[in-house]
Design a protein around this motif. Structure first.
Motif, PDB file in Angstrom:
ATOM      1  N   ASN A 120      12.674  22.023 -12.846  1.00  0.00           N
ATOM      2  CA  ASN A 120      11.900  22.534 -11.711  1.00  0.00           C
ATOM      3  C   ASN A 120      12.861  23.048 -10.639  1.00  0.00           C
ATOM      4  O   ASN A 120      14.078  22.854 -10.752  1.00  0.00           O
ATOM      5  CB  ASN A 120      10.921  21.474 -11.151  1.00  0.00           C
ATOM      6  CG  ASN A 120      11.608  20.189 -10.752  1.00  0.00           C
ATOM      7  OD1 ASN A 120      12.581  20.202 -10.020  1.00  0.00           O
ATOM      8  ND2 ASN A 120      11.097  19.074 -11.268  1.00  0.00           N
ATOM      9  N   THR A 179      13.086  22.030  -7.564  1.00  0.00           N
ATOM     10  CA  THR A 179      13.627  20.941  -6.738  1.00  0.00           C
ATOM     11  C   THR A 179      14.932  20.414  -7.332  1.00  0.00           C
ATOM     12  O   THR A 179      15.919  20.206  -6.609  1.00  0.00           O
ATOM     13  CB  THR A 179      12.588  19.791  -6.639  1.00  0.00           C
ATOM     14  OG1 THR A 179      11.344  20.339  -6.227  1.00  0.00           O
ATOM     15  CG2 THR A 179      13.021  18.728  -5.674  1.00  0.00           C
ATOM     16  N   TRP A 184       8.541  24.383   2.151  1.00  0.00           N
ATOM     17  CA  TRP A 184       8.182  23.301   1.236  1.00  0.00           C
ATOM     18  C   TRP A 184       9.297  22.262   1.269  1.00  0.00           C
ATOM     19  O   TRP A 184      10.471  22.625   1.396  1.00  0.00           O
ATOM     20  CB  TRP A 184       8.001  23.888  -0.168  1.00  0.00           C
ATOM     21  CG  TRP A 184       7.582  22.911  -1.205  1.00  0.00           C
ATOM     22  CD1 TRP A 184       8.299  22.497  -2.288  1.00  0.00           C
ATOM     23  CD2 TRP A 184       6.332  22.226  -1.268  1.00  0.00           C
ATOM     24  NE1 TRP A 184       7.573  21.597  -3.020  1.00  0.00           N
ATOM     25  CE2 TRP A 184       6.357  21.400  -2.420  1.00  0.00           C
ATOM     26  CE3 TRP A 184       5.194  22.218  -0.458  1.00  0.00           C
ATOM     27  CZ2 TRP A 184       5.306  20.581  -2.793  1.00  0.00           C
ATOM     28  CZ3 TRP A 184       4.134  21.400  -0.830  1.00  0.00           C
ATOM     29  CH2 TRP A 184       4.198  20.595  -1.986  1.00  0.00           C
ATOM     30  N   SER A 201      10.972  20.697  -0.738  1.00  0.00           N
ATOM     31  CA  SER A 201      12.085  20.748  -1.702  1.00  0.00           C
ATOM     32  C   SER A 201      13.295  21.524  -1.187  1.00  0.00           C
ATOM     33  O   SER A 201      14.385  21.378  -1.729  1.00  0.00           O
ATOM     34  CB  SER A 201      11.618  21.409  -2.997  1.00  0.00           C
ATOM     35  OG  SER A 201      10.468  20.810  -3.481  1.00  0.00           O
ATOM     36  N   SER A 202      13.099  22.356  -0.180  1.00  0.00           N
ATOM     37  CA  SER A 202      14.251  23.072   0.389  1.00  0.00           C
ATOM     38  C   SER A 202      15.156  22.112   1.164  1.00  0.00           C
ATOM     39  O   SER A 202      16.301  22.442   1.448  1.00  0.00           O
ATOM     40  CB  SER A 202      13.804  24.157   1.381  1.00  0.00           C
ATOM     41  OG  SER A 202      12.751  24.933   0.897  1.00  0.00           O
ATOM     42  N   SER A 253      12.810  30.752  -3.981  1.00  0.00           N
ATOM     43  CA  SER A 253      11.632  30.366  -4.773  1.00  0.00           C
ATOM     44  C   SER A 253      10.414  31.250  -4.547  1.00  0.00           C
ATOM     45  O   SER A 253       9.598  31.426  -5.442  1.00  0.00           O
ATOM     46  CB  SER A 253      11.250  28.913  -4.439  1.00  0.00           C
ATOM     47  OG  SER A 253      12.280  28.064  -4.832  1.00  0.00           O
ATOM     48  N   SER A 289      12.325  28.747  -7.919  1.00  0.00           N
ATOM     49  CA  SER A 289      11.358  27.867  -8.594  1.00  0.00           C
ATOM     50  C   SER A 289      10.486  28.729  -9.494  1.00  0.00           C
ATOM     51  O   SER A 289      10.159  29.867  -9.150  1.00  0.00           O
ATOM     52  CB  SER A 289      10.481  27.168  -7.552  1.00  0.00           C
ATOM     53  OG  SER A 289       9.286  26.693  -8.164  1.00  0.00           O
ATOM     54  N   MET A 290      10.107  28.181 -10.627  1.00  0.00           N
ATOM     55  CA  MET A 290       9.178  28.878 -11.534  1.00  0.00           C
ATOM     56  C   MET A 290       7.926  28.042 -11.737  1.00  0.00           C
ATOM     57  O   MET A 290       7.269  28.123 -12.781  1.00  0.00           O
ATOM     58  CB  MET A 290       9.872  29.165 -12.858  1.00  0.00           C
ATOM     59  CG  MET A 290      11.006  30.143 -12.686  1.00  0.00           C
ATOM     60  SD  MET A 290      11.950  30.347 -14.182  1.00  0.00           S
ATOM     61  CE  MET A 290      13.007  31.698 -13.711  1.00  0.00           C
ATOM     62  N   GLN A 291       7.616  27.233 -10.740  1.00  0.00           N
ATOM     63  CA  GLN A 291       6.392  26.413 -10.772  1.00  0.00           C
ATOM     64  C   GLN A 291       5.193  27.351 -10.942  1.00  0.00           C
ATOM     65  O   GLN A 291       5.278  28.554 -10.683  1.00  0.00           O
ATOM     66  CB  GLN A 291       6.386  25.590  -9.457  1.00  0.00           C
ATOM     67  CG  GLN A 291       5.147  24.809  -9.142  1.00  0.00           C
ATOM     68  CD  GLN A 291       4.178  25.639  -8.336  1.00  0.00           C
ATOM     69  OE1 GLN A 291       4.541  26.647  -7.743  1.00  0.00           O
ATOM     70  NE2 GLN A 291       2.918  25.222  -8.335  1.00  0.00           N
ATOM     71  N   LYS A 326       4.198  30.491  -8.851  1.00  0.00           N
ATOM     72  CA  LYS A 326       5.228  31.413  -8.385  1.00  0.00           C
ATOM     73  C   LYS A 326       5.091  32.777  -9.059  1.00  0.00           C
ATOM     74  O   LYS A 326       4.316  32.941  -9.996  1.00  0.00           O
ATOM     75  CB  LYS A 326       6.628  30.825  -8.650  1.00  0.00           C
ATOM     76  CG  LYS A 326       6.876  29.514  -7.922  1.00  0.00           C
ATOM     77  CD  LYS A 326       6.850  29.665  -6.424  1.00  0.00           C
ATOM     78  CE  LYS A 326       7.291  28.429  -5.650  1.00  0.00           C
ATOM     79  NZ  LYS A 326       6.468  27.250  -5.848  1.00  0.00           N
ATOM     80  N   GLU A 345       6.255  24.447 -15.085  1.00  0.00           N
ATOM     81  CA  GLU A 345       7.278  23.839 -14.237  1.00  0.00           C
ATOM     82  C   GLU A 345       8.615  24.410 -14.683  1.00  0.00           C
ATOM     83  O   GLU A 345       8.856  24.547 -15.876  1.00  0.00           O
ATOM     84  CB  GLU A 345       7.288  22.311 -14.378  1.00  0.00           C
ATOM     85  CG  GLU A 345       6.062  21.615 -13.819  1.00  0.00           C
ATOM     86  CD  GLU A 345       5.963  21.674 -12.296  1.00  0.00           C
ATOM     87  OE1 GLU A 345       7.007  21.834 -11.624  1.00  0.00           O
ATOM     88  OE2 GLU A 345       4.840  21.565 -11.783  1.00  0.00           O
TER      89      GLU A 345
HETATM   90  C1  LIG Z   1      10.421  27.225  -0.844  1.00  0.00           C
HETATM   91  C2  LIG Z   1      10.367  26.334  -2.044  1.00  0.00           C
HETATM   92  N1  LIG Z   1      11.513  25.786  -2.490  1.00  0.00           N
HETATM   93  C3  LIG Z   1      11.533  24.987  -3.552  1.00  0.00           C
HETATM   94  C4  LIG Z   1      10.387  24.684  -4.246  1.00  0.00           C
HETATM   95  C5  LIG Z   1      10.461  23.681  -5.343  1.00  0.00           C
HETATM   96  O1  LIG Z   1      10.180  24.140  -6.546  1.00  0.00           O
HETATM   97  P1  LIG Z   1       9.493  23.249  -7.684  1.00  0.00           P
HETATM   98  O2  LIG Z   1       8.071  23.054  -7.289  1.00  0.00           O
HETATM   99  O3  LIG Z   1       9.672  24.117  -8.872  1.00  0.00           O
HETATM  100  O4  LIG Z   1      10.235  21.980  -7.784  1.00  0.00           O
HETATM  101  C6  LIG Z   1       9.175  25.241  -3.822  1.00  0.00           C
HETATM  102  C7  LIG Z   1       7.902  25.011  -4.473  1.00  0.00           C
HETATM  103  O5  LIG Z   1       7.327  24.733  -5.266  1.00  0.00           O
HETATM  104  C8  LIG Z   1       9.154  26.082  -2.688  1.00  0.00           C
HETATM  105  O6  LIG Z   1       8.014  26.613  -2.245  1.00  0.00           O
END
Ligand SMILES: Cc1ncc(COP(=O)(O)O)c(C=O)c1O
Length: 425
Positions: free
Chosen positions: A74, A76, A101, A103-104, A174, A196-198, A201, A207
């Motif tokens: 993912n 993150t 988000w 995760s940044s 992302s 990110s490829m959640q 996106k 994921e």
């Molecule tokens: C700005 C940003 N960074 C990082 C992520 C993290 O990615 P993931 O959800 O694939 O872990 C996301 C969202 O999902 C995001 O919106």
């Protein structure tokens, strides 16, 4: 006399948005090509290690003109690996935005780093270069740049600040698959860049995530952290860690990679359709006094999400009441901005230093977070409204959205106000 077609629906008029929106706003778009791609991997029996993963890495290297790529399970984990790989260490400060988000930012803690929040600038919603420079101290190690909602941040300014102060950039791209900044692809600006490829996106894999860089040592650090299976093939001493890695397992599932390879083949075409639609509606909304974040000259933004800014001081109609009136018109409009990170309990109640395992010392007293900090970000974030990004809409639907805004704004004095106590209950 006002007719029922001119009267807002919330006041008893006819709805402006009557077309069925299901297909116009559906995302992700999955077709038989995607199904076949995933089935091919499924039927191969190689569910854990499969060459499709490298194919995805090659595609992203090519698109972003980078030397190295490393897919992740993912975004993150790709960000955590990226921060680790650029050398964020205990007590290092990392300048980050608050409106993003989590995760940044949260992975900084797992490197023992201290997130230092800086303001967003109002034009592109990226980190404000002036505030970034103000926040730099001798402990600053890196900046996390996020291209929020698909609009590239001010990379000229941010890159030159990073160079001047010898800081690393982690580019969190992302939201911005396919965007360009002054002729260079987004994803090519960071010492490490991550997508990110959640599943929502612009290149959804279910994921998944990908890390990109140009430095072999940086890439190998990320490999060591979460991809033990690649260590044996390295020529450096890192191969001796193959039996253990450094403790994480971050590789991407091949079925997810197969979906991403199939999606990325159509991504530019689909981004173009979103752009046409969002720009078409933006031009109409700008004429009504709504700010729409059209890309500056030399920048091609993408529309992971379509947010607009509404200044309630001009009409006197509070933003939440505007949103309600637009919803009554049948428009999918809401105000789900990111909860500002510097105001979250993990920071305001000092949980963060425990996650980061940072004891207070004389040289490094605990960094305190004040929820009233970042007044510009707080004000700006509260003025955003989210619309669909219209991946497959036609102009009839967009015209109906524009009519909804026009009608409600023309009657802004008459739209019912929510009782403040009710809205905060
Ligand atoms: C700005 C940003 N960074 C990082 C992520 C993290 O990615 P993931 O959800 O694939 O872990 C996301 C969202 O999902 C995001 O919106």
């Amino acid at each position: 006399m006002t007719t029922t077609t001119q009267l807002p629906a919330i006041l008893g008029g006819e709805q402006a948005v009557t077309l069925d929106q299901t297909e116009a706003i559906r995302w992700p778009l999955i077709d038989s090509q995607d199904e076949q791609a995933v089935l091919d991997v499924l039927r191969s029996g190689n569910l854990s290690l499969h060459p499709i993963v490298e194919e995805l890495e090659n595609k992203y290297k090519e698109r972003t003109q980078r030397q190295f790529a490393l897919t992740h399970n993912n975004g993150t984990s790709a960000i955590l690996a990226g921060l680790h790989a650029i050398g964020v260490q205990p007590f290092d400060e990392v300048i980050v935005p608050s409106a993003t988000w989590w995760s940044s930012v949260m992975p900084v803690l797992h490197c023992g780093g201290v997130p230092v929040f800086a303001e967003l600038e109002p034009e592109c919603l990226g980190l404000d270069p002036e505030d970034v420079e103000r926040k730099i101290t001798e402990k600053t190690k890196a900046i996390v740049v996020v291209h929020l909602f698909g609009m590239p941040s001010k990379m000229d300014e941010l890159t030159s600040i990073a160079k001047k102060h010898n800081l690393k950039i982690l580019e969190d791209a992302s939201h911005a698959h396919g965007a360009m900044y002054k002729g260079k692809p987004i994803g090519s600006f960071g010492d490490v860049s991550v997508f990110s490829m959640q599943g929502n996106k612009l290149c959804p894999s279910g994921e998944g995530g990908i890390l990109l860089c140009d430095d072999q040592e940086v890439w190998e650090s990320a490999v060591r952290l979460g991809h033990y299976e690649r260590l044996l093939n390295l020529e450096s001493n890192n191969k001796y860690f193959a039996a253990t890695g450094f403790g994480f397992k971050f590789r991407m599932a091949p079925m997810a990679a197969a979906l991403a390879v199939s999606q990325v083949a159509r991504m530019d075409e689909r981004n173009t359709k979103r752009n046409e639609n969002c720009i078409y509606l933006s031009n109409k909304l700008e004429a009504l006094g709504i700010e729409t974040f059209l890309a500056p000259k030399d920048v091609t933004r993408v529309y992971f999400e379509f947010l607009v800014r509404y200044d309630e001081s001009i009409t006197g109609l509070p933003i939440n009441d505007l949103a309600k009136a637009l919803q009554a018109e049948g428009a999918h409009v809401a105000a789900p901005r990111y909860p500002l990170l510097h105001q979250q309990p993990v920071f305001t109640h000092n949980v963060w230093s425990k996650i980061a395992r940072l004891p207070a010392t004389e040289d490094n007293p605990i960094h305190l977070y004040d929820p009233t900090d970042l007044p510009n970000t707080t004000l700006g974030n509260g003025s955003l409204l989210k619309l669909p990004a219209f991946p497959s809409a036609n102009s009839d639907l967009l015209d109906q959205y524009s009519n909804a805004f026009e009608k409600v704004l023309a009657h802004s004095n008459d739209i019912p106000r929510t009782d403040k106590a009710e809205s905060s209950a």
